[in-house]
Design an enzyme around this catalytic site. Structure first.
Site, short mmCIF file in Angstrom:
data_model
loop_
_atom_site.label_atom_id
_atom_site.label_comp_id
_atom_site.label_asym_id
_atom_site.label_seq_id
_atom_site.Cartn_x
_atom_site.Cartn_y
_atom_site.Cartn_z
N ASP A 81 29.64 73.38 68.77
CA ASP A 81 30.19 74.77 68.51
C ASP A 81 30.73 75.61 69.61
O ASP A 81 29.78 75.67 70.63
CB ASP A 81 28.82 75.45 67.89
CG ASP A 81 29.24 76.80 67.60
OD1 ASP A 81 30.08 77.23 67.85
OD2 ASP A 81 28.19 77.37 66.89
N TYR A 185 36.46 88.89 60.48
CA TYR A 185 37.66 87.66 60.95
C TYR A 185 38.73 88.73 61.69
O TYR A 185 39.07 88.57 62.85
CB TYR A 185 38.39 87.08 59.87
CG TYR A 185 39.14 86.02 59.92
CD1 TYR A 185 39.02 84.91 60.62
CD2 TYR A 185 40.72 86.49 59.61
CE1 TYR A 185 39.71 84.18 60.98
CE2 TYR A 185 41.73 85.20 59.84
CZ TYR A 185 41.11 84.26 60.56
OH TYR A 185 41.88 83.36 60.84
N THR A 215 49.39 79.68 55.74
CA THR A 215 49.63 78.24 55.81
C THR A 215 49.15 77.40 55.14
O THR A 215 47.73 77.35 54.84
CB THR A 215 49.76 77.63 57.46
OG1 THR A 215 50.47 78.57 58.10
CG2 THR A 215 50.38 76.25 57.50
#
Ligand code: UDP
Length: 353
Positions: A81, A185, A215
């Site tokens: 991570d 985010y 995308t």
């Protein structure tokens, strides 16, 4: 239609090699390399003869995206991570992971982050960490190897732009709710950009930031709990389930096919004049979400009904990039129509769901 990812990988390589762009012999770290976009990047780099170190904790990435690369001698997978420290070559930091045998990295591509609005509810803290602490750790690796740093940011840094900022240029500062459901985010990607600029300023690191617009294509995650609009609608249409349009479907997005996006990303990574630049990569043409639903229903010959559900809070009303900078600096613009992109993605879904 018979669709094969390898044909699309070759298409990206052809486009790059037409402009003499090659990553042969470069040593490149890709965080998030098992994810949707990261795994396409790994495929192209491996095929071009780069050494690719794919770092991923497989939280949203999938081993199935990279399994075919595992036996390549220029590919290395590290399950880690990026929001936790990791060093390559040498480390005297306590409590950090050290990969001793990788002594030199030329380019760090930091692509790791969950990106689906559905996950903003479930995993806000890990999203915040990968874009802030993860970006800091990736910059630390970059600094210790005097490498080039490439950060995949997002159109979400613009939040919900007003009509006068559509199409949105890189110079637009954004209209973002810092405490809303998307803030884990949006704000962490913005903080990630600030980290990049701080390291550039203070440590003179060579950096580039791409802002990626919606995308999709083969390998995009699918399933009700991930919920991006294109895979959701395709899944629903192929199974004759109701197609769930949020709000009245008049909100817009512009959709870019993965081949075009990866071509743009790698052109930007390679471009020697683009050091320090922030560049939008996306498609200018906007579609309403209702138009998208109808198009996917038609292309799949589905019997699905279109139904309307409530619009999520802070869902951007319009989104479309101004890509004049990408056209000028990178000689890039998307080539694939939405219809062709959807046909390929639908074909891949039929084989892989
Ligand atoms: N959306 C929808 N139905 C779905 C999933 C998404 O109508 O099943 C809408 C969503 O509200 C948004 C747009 O499609 O307006 C694009 O959503 P996505 O999750 O792909 O990402 P976003 O562009 O919002 O980051």
């Amino acid at each position: 239609m018979v669709y094969q990812i390898k044909d699309d990988i070759n298409e990206i390589i052809n486009r790059l090699e037409k402009e003499s762009i090659s990553f042969k012999d470069k040593i490149i770290l890709v965080s998030g390399g098992a994810g949707f976009l990261g795994s396409w990047v790994c495929d192209v780099l491996i095929k071009q003869g780069a050494t690719c170190i794919c770092l991923d904790n497989l939280s949203s990435g999938s081993f199935s995206n990279i399994i075919h690369l595992m036996d390549k001698k220029n590919f290395r997978f590290i399950n880690h991570d990026i929001s936790k420290p990791i060093y390559f070559g040498f480390s005297n930091y306590p409590n950090s992971v050290c990969v001793g045998d990788i002594k030199k990295i030329d380019i760090v591509l930091h692509m790791a982050s969950r990106a689906s609005p559905f996950e903003f509810k479930e995993h806000p803290i890990s999203i915040l960490k990968s874009n802030t602490l993860g970006t800091m750790n990736a910059l630390g690796i970059t600094k210790s190897h005097n490498a080039l740093f490439f950060y995949t940011s997002t159109s979400e840094t613009y939040g919900n732009p007003p009509d006068e900022a559509i199409p949105t240029p890189e110079s637009y500062f954004g209209n973002v709710n810092p405490v809303g459901p998307r803030s884990c985010y949006d704000e962490s990607k913005r903080a990630g950009e600030a980290f990049v600029k701080a390291y550039e300023l203070q440590h003179k690191i060579r950096t580039k930031i791409v802002r990626i617009f919606n995308t999709s294509g083969p390998r995009i995650r699918h399933g009700p709990e991930f919920g991006r609009v294109v895979p959701n609608f395709i899944h629903q249409a192929l199974n004759d389930e109701d197609i769930t349009v949020f709000g009245n479907g008049s909100q817009t997005r512009s959709f870019t096919y993965v081949v075009d996006e990866i071509e743009g990303i790698l052109k930007f990574v390679y471009n020697k004049e683009a050091i320090g630049e922030v560049i939008n990569l996306g498609t200018e043409k906007e579609y309403t979400i209702l138009e998208l639903a109808n198009l996917i229903r038609d292309l799949t010959n589905s019997k699905s009904k279109i139904i309307f559900k409530s619009l999520p809070i802070d869902d951007p009303v319009r989104r479309s990039p101004d890509i004049s900078k990408a056209k000028k600096i990178l000689n890039w613009e998307p080539k694939t129509s939405l219809k062709e992109a959807l046909e390929k993605t639908i074909s891949w879904f039929k084989d892989n769901e």
